[in-house]
Structure formats: C-alpha cells, structure tokens
Design a protein around this motif. Sequence first.
Motif, mmCIF file in Angstrom:
data_model
loop_
_atom_site.group_PDB
_atom_site.id
_atom_site.type_symbol
_atom_site.label_atom_id
_atom_site.label_comp_id
_atom_site.label_asym_id
_atom_site.label_seq_id
_atom_site.Cartn_x
_atom_site.Cartn_y
_atom_site.Cartn_z
ATOM 1 N N TYR A 163 66.945 74.805 25.340
ATOM 2 C CA TYR A 163 67.567 73.499 25.359
ATOM 3 C C TYR A 163 67.173 72.704 24.129
ATOM 4 C CZ TYR A 163 68.531 68.709 26.677
ATOM 5 O OH TYR A 163 68.985 67.430 26.681
ATOM 6 N N ARG A 164 65.883 72.831 23.813
ATOM 7 C CA ARG A 164 65.377 72.081 22.667
ATOM 8 C C ARG A 164 66.129 72.429 21.375
ATOM 9 N NH1 ARG A 164 60.805 69.137 21.505
ATOM 10 N NH2 ARG A 164 60.003 69.317 19.397
ATOM 11 N N GLU A 165 66.326 73.732 21.171
ATOM 12 C CA GLU A 165 67.051 74.174 19.967
ATOM 13 C C GLU A 165 68.483 73.649 19.980
ATOM 14 O OE1 GLU A 165 65.267 75.675 17.706
ATOM 15 O OE2 GLU A 165 63.597 75.593 19.130
ATOM 16 N N THR A 166 69.102 73.756 21.155
ATOM 17 C CA THR A 166 70.481 73.292 21.293
ATOM 18 C C THR A 166 70.585 71.810 20.954
ATOM 19 O OG1 THR A 166 70.682 74.859 23.103
ATOM 20 C CG2 THR A 166 72.459 73.255 22.829
ATOM 21 N N LEU A 167 69.683 71.033 21.562
ATOM 22 C CA LEU A 167 69.683 69.593 21.325
ATOM 23 C C LEU A 167 69.492 69.293 19.846
ATOM 24 C CD1 LEU A 167 69.720 66.727 22.372
ATOM 25 C CD2 LEU A 167 67.261 66.889 22.807
ATOM 26 N N ARG A 168 68.531 69.994 19.260
ATOM 27 C CA ARG A 168 68.269 69.823 17.829
ATOM 28 C C ARG A 168 69.531 70.060 17.004
ATOM 29 N NH1 ARG A 168 63.956 70.043 13.847
ATOM 30 N NH2 ARG A 168 64.889 71.183 12.142
ATOM 31 N N GLY A 169 70.199 71.154 17.336
ATOM 32 C CA GLY A 169 71.433 71.467 16.624
ATOM 33 C C GLY A 169 72.491 70.397 16.817
ATOM 34 N N GLU B 141 74.843 57.985 19.368
ATOM 35 C CA GLU B 141 75.970 58.894 19.176
ATOM 36 C C GLU B 141 75.651 60.323 19.616
ATOM 37 O OE1 GLU B 141 78.293 58.409 15.744
ATOM 38 O OE2 GLU B 141 78.300 56.231 15.996
ATOM 39 N N ALA B 142 74.387 60.688 19.517
ATOM 40 C CA ALA B 142 74.028 62.045 19.938
ATOM 41 C C ALA B 142 73.707 62.068 21.433
ATOM 42 C CB ALA B 142 72.843 62.558 19.127
ATOM 43 N N GLY B 143 73.658 60.888 22.059
ATOM 44 C CA GLY B 143 73.395 60.824 23.495
ATOM 45 C C GLY B 143 71.966 61.150 23.878
ATOM 46 N N CYS B 144 71.023 60.814 23.024
ATOM 47 C CA CYS B 144 69.616 60.990 23.395
ATOM 48 C C CYS B 144 68.857 59.718 23.074
ATOM 49 C CB CYS B 144 68.996 62.176 22.658
ATOM 50 S SG CYS B 144 68.761 61.883 20.896
ATOM 51 N N ALA B 145 67.574 59.695 23.413
ATOM 52 C CA ALA B 145 66.783 58.493 23.161
ATOM 53 C C ALA B 145 66.229 58.500 21.747
ATOM 54 C CB ALA B 145 65.639 58.409 24.158
#
Lengths: 203, 203
Positions: free
Chosen positions: B6-12, B38-42
């Motif tokens: 998930y971490r890699e995906t989010l990073r990408g 815009e990326a939907g994260c904090a």
Amino acid sequence: MSETGYRETLRGEVIAKAGTLIEMEGLAALQARRIAREAGCAVGTLYNLFGDIDGLVVAVNAETLALLGASIGSAGVVLGTLSLEERLARLAMAYVDFALAHQRRWEAVFEHRLPEGRDAPASYLEDQDRLLGVIEAAIADFVPDANGQRGITARALFGAVHGIVALALDNRLGGRSLTELEQQVRLIVRLAAIGITRDNAVA
Amino acid sequence: MSETGYRETLRGEVIAKAGTLIEMEGLAALQARRIAREAGCAVGTLYNLFGDIDGLVVAVNAETLALLGASIGSAGVVLGTLSLEERLARLAMAYVDFALAHQRRWEAVFEHRLPEGRDAPASYLEDQDRLLGVIEAAIADFVPDANGQRGITARALFGAVHGIVALALDNRLGGRSLTELEQQVRLIVRLAAIGITRDNAVA
DNA sequence: TGTACATCAGTGAACGCGCGTTCACTGATGTAC
DNA sequence: TGTACATCAGTGAACGCGCGTTCACTGATGTAC
C-alpha cells in the motif's frame, strides 16, 4: 532631460546593491528587509521607488541584460574581416565570459517569473533585439537574409550557446567542468561555421 | 523484490498527482496542503513518504527525467541506417516533443534548487548518462572517440538543442513561436551534421 | 477461536517563522505673503 | 528677511498571510498466548 536628482541616485544605488546581493547569494536572497538594510534605506522606500519587489528584480534584470548587450556589442565591433568561425567564437566567448563573471545574476534573469498577466518592460525586448542584431551583423556576410533566414540562424546560434552555458552553470545535465564548457562552445561554433559555409556552397 | 504494498502504491499516486499539479500550474503550486488535498492524504503523510517537500519535488523530477530518457531512448533505437542529420533530427525532435508535451513539468527540473549542501539523487546522474549514451550511440559512426571527443560532441549537441527549446518556452530571449522553434532546431541540427561530416573529412 | 496487547502508517489541527506589504508619521524642502 | 503653511520623499513598526513542518493522537493490522 533627466537631471539626476537624489531620487535617481538613490534608485541607482539600490539597483546596484540589489545586483551585488543577487550576484553573491542568488535571487532568493533579495528580500525587502535585507536589501533595505544593505542599501541603507527604509523598506518603504523600496516601494516608493519600485512599486514592489518584483519591480526591483525587473530593474536589476534589465540592467543585467543591458550589461550583456554592451559586452556582446563590444565583441561585435572588432570582428573586422575575421573568418565566420572566429567571429562566432568571439561572440560566444563574450557570452560565456559574461555568464561566468555574473553567474547568479545571469541565472536570475531566467529564474525570475513575473506574476500572471504582468509582463516584462519594453527594454527587455529592445536589449534582446540589440543582441540578436549583433549576431546577425556578424553572420551577414555568410547568411542570406531570404525568408528571415538570417534572423533564424542568429536565434538558433544564440540559443545553442546559451543552452550549453546554462547546463554547465547548474551541472544538473550536460556540462561537467569549465574546460568542457569551453570545449563544447568551441565545438558547436566550429560545426555551425562549417555548416553555414558548406550549406551555402551547396544551396 | 519489492512487493508493491500500500505504501508503495500511495507513494506512486502522490508522485503522479504532484506531477500533474506541476504540469498544470507550475512548481510554485506544489504546496504541502494542496498536494495532500489533491492526492487525498494528510499533510503528515507526505512527510512520512518523502521526508519533506523538496523530497517530493525530487521524486517528481526523477520521474520526469526517466520519462524523457525513455522517450529519447525509443527515438534512438529506430535510427537504423539513417543519415547523421536525420538521426540528430529524430533525437532533437523527440526532445522538443517531450518538452512541449510536459512544458511546466520539464521547466520544474531546472527551476527547482535543493537547499545548500544537499544534492540530487544518483538516479539523476544515471538518467543523464543514459540520455547522453543514446546521443553518443547515434553519432558513433560519424565521430571518433579519441580524447572523449564523442562525449563532448554529444553534450554540446544536447546543450544546443536544450538552449533553443528553453528560450522558446519562456520567450524572454530568442524564440518567438513554435514554428520558429522547430526551424531553429532543424537548422542547428543540419549545420551540426554538415559540420561533423566535413570536419572529419578534413581532419 | 478469542482476547489483550504492540506496532506503526496515517492524520490534521496547531505552531512558528519569514516574507511582502502598508500606512501613520517625520522632517527636509519649497512656496506665499 | 521672516513666518506660516503645504508638500512629499523617506521611515520603520506593525500587519497579515501562507507556507513548511511538527507531534499527540487514531485506528487498522499483526502477534502472543
């Protein structure tokens, strides 16, 4: 016309100090408080003189362009009856020397962006035209002016040398050392000179 | 090796969104809150993933360089037995196309400055070498490699085309229109090709 | 299987800073009478 | 010449904003028994 009153003098001094500051520490160091302190005036004075900080940067950049124009111009007047390659080399090296002598200040010309919808003063364009005029004059004996070919050639040559220099200055891509910079510039100039000569011979 | 968790995906995803944002509104629009929204994260997540905002910019720029490398690379593999001029023209136009297609994103590569003392990741250099490798391969049949001549030539050519493109993108100096950009690039490529051919014939 | 605990990526309100900019004020200079 | 007033460039403390960054907290997931 313009008797240089105190205001003009002060304006000139601020621009000079700002130029030095940019040269020493880069465009980001040009902050209102900082330049006011170093120029020995109040922050508010900057706003009287230049409207805002962008206005000051524009003034410095205009001066930088004028200095470059003068520098290339002097190189241009002594080309006499030199060969095309030698002419191009002189102009190119004048550019290289200027960029190296005023490295950060020169970078600032390209680094600074005016806010959306506000554009550079007319003097920018004039200096640009003067610069290209010098190059055009240097190649006039070798490149016909049909279809604006001479202008295109002048711009292409300027851009080519500029690119090599720019990449060498921040060595993010391309240039490794100053020796290589000089080698690259001399090479592109030689190739272009040969190319121009042969191209006309053929065409 | 790296199961894309998930971490890699989010990073990408964050890198992709940041790339789009830069492409749309320029490097200055890449602000922590903005990209987080815009990326939907904090906001904090950005710091977990990239250390700081500079880290994110570096990641985007690395991707941009890789994309350019791939683009030039594809142009490089189909050069077959083309003439030198045609080879150079293909590579140069690949560069022009890329710069025009990813204008602000490409500018960001040169616009962004790391804070004093911190330098770009190794991948920058690798991509740079790959790029120059493609050019060197393209001219290998025409330029001997003595004294690193081939490398110098490759860098000079890259710098030349880069400069013309860069000046055209912000039309502060040099380039007037896109047609002129193409004309200038084709011209410098033709002159260089003729120059290289004749230079070797003579020397 | 169920329960208690540990871990740690993700969260976002809050912090602190430094910036460009403003504006009420000062005082030097010019003008009217 | 002397006095009163007007002007206006210069001043700098204070404002407000927007930024990068932090950190106490949450809650999902993994682990031990």
